[in-house]
Design a protein around this motif. Structure first.
Motif, PDB file in Angstrom:
ATOM      1  N   PRO A 122      42.615  42.092  54.408  1.00 44.99           N
ATOM      2  CA  PRO A 122      41.183  42.135  54.094  1.00 44.99           C
ATOM      3  C   PRO A 122      40.565  43.505  54.316  1.00 44.99           C
ATOM      4  N   ALA A 123      41.102  44.271  55.268  1.00 44.45           N
ATOM      5  CA  ALA A 123      40.591  45.627  55.465  1.00 44.45           C
ATOM      6  C   ALA A 123      40.877  46.490  54.245  1.00 44.45           C
ATOM      7  N   LEU A 124      42.080  46.396  53.716  1.00 43.76           N
ATOM      8  CA  LEU A 124      42.454  47.185  52.546  1.00 43.76           C
ATOM      9  C   LEU A 124      41.617  46.818  51.319  1.00 43.76           C
ATOM     10  N   PHE A 125      41.339  45.536  51.151  1.00 42.99           N
ATOM     11  CA  PHE A 125      40.591  45.105  49.972  1.00 42.99           C
ATOM     12  C   PHE A 125      39.091  45.334  50.111  1.00 42.99           C
ATOM     13  N   ASN A 126      38.546  45.010  51.249  1.00 39.43           N
ATOM     14  CA  ASN A 126      37.098  45.053  51.385  1.00 39.43           C
ATOM     15  C   ASN A 126      36.554  46.392  51.859  1.00 39.43           C
ATOM     16  N   ASP A 127      37.407  47.205  52.492  1.00 39.14           N
ATOM     17  CA  ASP A 127      36.913  48.459  53.072  1.00 39.14           C
ATOM     18  C   ASP A 127      37.638  49.707  52.576  1.00 39.14           C
ATOM     19  N   TRP A 128      38.776  49.526  51.908  1.00 37.10           N
ATOM     20  CA  TRP A 128      39.552  50.685  51.467  1.00 37.10           C
ATOM     21  C   TRP A 128      39.717  50.761  49.950  1.00 37.10           C
ATOM     22  N   ALA A 262      33.151  31.106  45.739  1.00 34.90           N
ATOM     23  CA  ALA A 262      33.641  32.304  46.425  1.00 34.90           C
ATOM     24  C   ALA A 262      33.552  32.148  47.939  1.00 34.90           C
ATOM     25  N   THR A 263      32.496  31.526  48.416  1.00 34.01           N
ATOM     26  CA  THR A 263      32.314  31.331  49.859  1.00 34.01           C
ATOM     27  C   THR A 263      33.382  30.401  50.428  1.00 34.01           C
ATOM     28  N   CYS A 264      33.678  29.323  49.723  1.00 37.48           N
ATOM     29  CA  CYS A 264      34.707  28.388  50.185  1.00 37.48           C
ATOM     30  C   CYS A 264      36.081  29.048  50.191  1.00 37.48           C
ATOM     31  N   PHE A 265      36.337  29.897  49.218  1.00 41.84           N
ATOM     32  CA  PHE A 265      37.618  30.594  49.190  1.00 41.84           C
ATOM     33  C   PHE A 265      37.706  31.636  50.302  1.00 41.84           C
ATOM     34  N   GLU A 266      36.605  32.286  50.610  1.00 41.57           N
ATOM     35  CA  GLU A 266      36.597  33.223  51.737  1.00 41.57           C
ATOM     36  C   GLU A 266      36.863  32.481  53.039  1.00 41.57           C
ATOM     37  N   GLN A 267      36.287  31.293  53.175  1.00 43.01           N
ATOM     38  CA  GLN A 267      36.544  30.487  54.370  1.00 43.01           C
ATOM     39  C   GLN A 267      38.018  30.116  54.443  1.00 43.01           C
ATOM     40  N   SER A 268      38.629  29.896  53.275  1.00 43.85           N
ATOM     41  CA  SER A 268      40.049  29.574  53.225  1.00 43.85           C
ATOM     42  C   SER A 268      40.893  30.746  53.720  1.00 43.85           C
ATOM     43  N   HIS A 269      40.513  31.970  53.329  1.00 43.39           N
ATOM     44  CA  HIS A 269      41.226  33.152  53.816  1.00 43.39           C
ATOM     45  C   HIS A 269      41.167  33.222  55.346  1.00 43.39           C
ATOM     46  N   TYR A 270      39.991  32.974  55.890  1.00 44.69           N
ATOM     47  CA  TYR A 270      39.819  33.024  57.350  1.00 44.69           C
ATOM     48  C   TYR A 270      40.656  31.944  58.032  1.00 44.69           C
TER      49      TYR A 270
END
Length: 345
Positions: A122-128, A262-270
């Motif tokens: 997630p760091a690479l995708f969201n911040d890099w 998108a929110t439910c999928f983000e929760q799935s990642h977590y």
């Protein structure tokens, strides 16, 4: 005159009510999506079903997702094509397994040593910057890239013990296309079988092992019952997987449903991140089915060096690939400089 007026008022009232009722009836027509995951049913119960159940509960009559597991509608290798043409509305997979025709496909799943820990993804995708690249590449082929997340690390789980690189020679291994391409230099023989057939293939000796997952998945789906050894060295710290949707279907959704999905999928990642992280330690120490083996650090360092050469080979193939490889290089260099807890060695 009175009678006529009354008839007019009655007719107008009924007509107006009917006109107002029509949109309400249309609004109650539930949108239905078909979604297929790369995961088999045993694993899917943990890595995707909770997110789909949550979305269905929150969306209610507005929208429902029908979830299918690995190969139930189409073979995993045909997932992209099925989604692109609208046979399937939504997909959970890595780029590599679903044979995506994009410049970033080679980085899906386990790109050798691109990550060390699950938080790297997630760091690479969201911040890099990787998120913007993926979105652009998939928009070109009519697919919506919704989000990326991390799964488990990639280890060898085998019938015979692995204690040196020489032990890998000739091993028939179920793995991802890019991982297999990298591992072939150690005479590993990549083998492709349907996901749900892997356990039988291990039991019958059709394959000698897998380089597909970590301890959590091996125990969850039954592969630990069919193998004997778990190599603690891994070729990547986290699998890179995604949620995708057919672009037309995505654009037909209201902004509210897009955000909810998108929110439910983000929760799935977590959820997956802590589920896998806890499981890796638990099953290695308490699982009892797989004996742990290791290749000495000095010997394994050569594999990490070979991975950087592999990165350069991939980066030379296109400008987009070179851009992604450079981000991996810059990110890992920054983590090395940062030191603990980002990198220990």
């Amino acid at each position: 005159m009175t009678t006529t007026r009354r008839k007019f008022l009655t007719t107008s009232a009924l007509g107006g009510a009917a006109a107002l009722a029509a949109p309400a009836v249309q609004a109650q027509s539930t949108i239905r999506w078909r979604m297929q995951t790369y995961a088999g049913s045993a694993l899917g119960e943990f890595v995707v079903k909770p997110a789909v159940d949550l979305f269905n509960s929150l969306a209610g009559d507005a929208m429902q997702i029908d979830l299918y597991y690995a190969d139930q509608l189409v073979p995993t290798g045909e997932l992209f094509q099925a989604m692109q043409r609208g046979t399937i509305d939504c997909v959970q997979s890595d780029d590599d397994s679903m044979a995506s025709p994009t410049e970033v496909t080679v980085f899906g799943g386990y790109f050798p040593f691109a990550s060390r820990y699950s938080l790297d993804v997630p760091a690479l995708f969201n911040d890099w910057g990787l998120k913007a690249i993926w979105e652009s590449e998939y928009e070109k082929v009519g697919v919506k890239h919704i989000s990326a997340g991390s799964w488990d690390p990639c280890h060898f789980i085998t019938n015979d013990p692995i204690t040196s690189l020489a032990d890998l020679a000739g091993k028939r291994v179920f793995t991802f296309p890019t991982a297999g391409r990298f591992l072939s230099q150690y005479d590993v023989v990549p083998v492709n079988v349907p996901y749900e057939d892997v356990q039988i293939a291990l039991q019958t000796g059709e394959i000698d092992g897998v380089a597909w997952c970590g301890a959590t998945e091996a125990y969850t789906v039954g592969w630990a019952d069919a193998a004997n050894y778990f190599l603690t060295n891994n070729i990547s710290g986290a699998w890179i997987g995604h949620f995708f949707a057919n672009m037309e279907r995505w654009n037909e959704l209201s902004p509210h449903l897009q955000s909810l999905l998108a929110t439910c999928f983000e929760q799935s990642h977590y959820h997956r991140q802590h589920w896998y992280w806890a499981g890796e330690a638990r099953y290695r120490t308490e699982g009892g089915k797989l004996e742990l083996t290791s290749i000495p650090d000095a010997e394994w360092a050569g594999v990490e060096t070979a991975a950087r050469t592999f990165w350069d080979e991939i980066g030379a193939e296109s400008e987009v690939k070179a851009q992604v490889v450079q981000i991996f290089k810059d990110y890992n260099a920054a983590m090395d400089r940062a030191g603990r807890p980002y990198r220990y060695s």
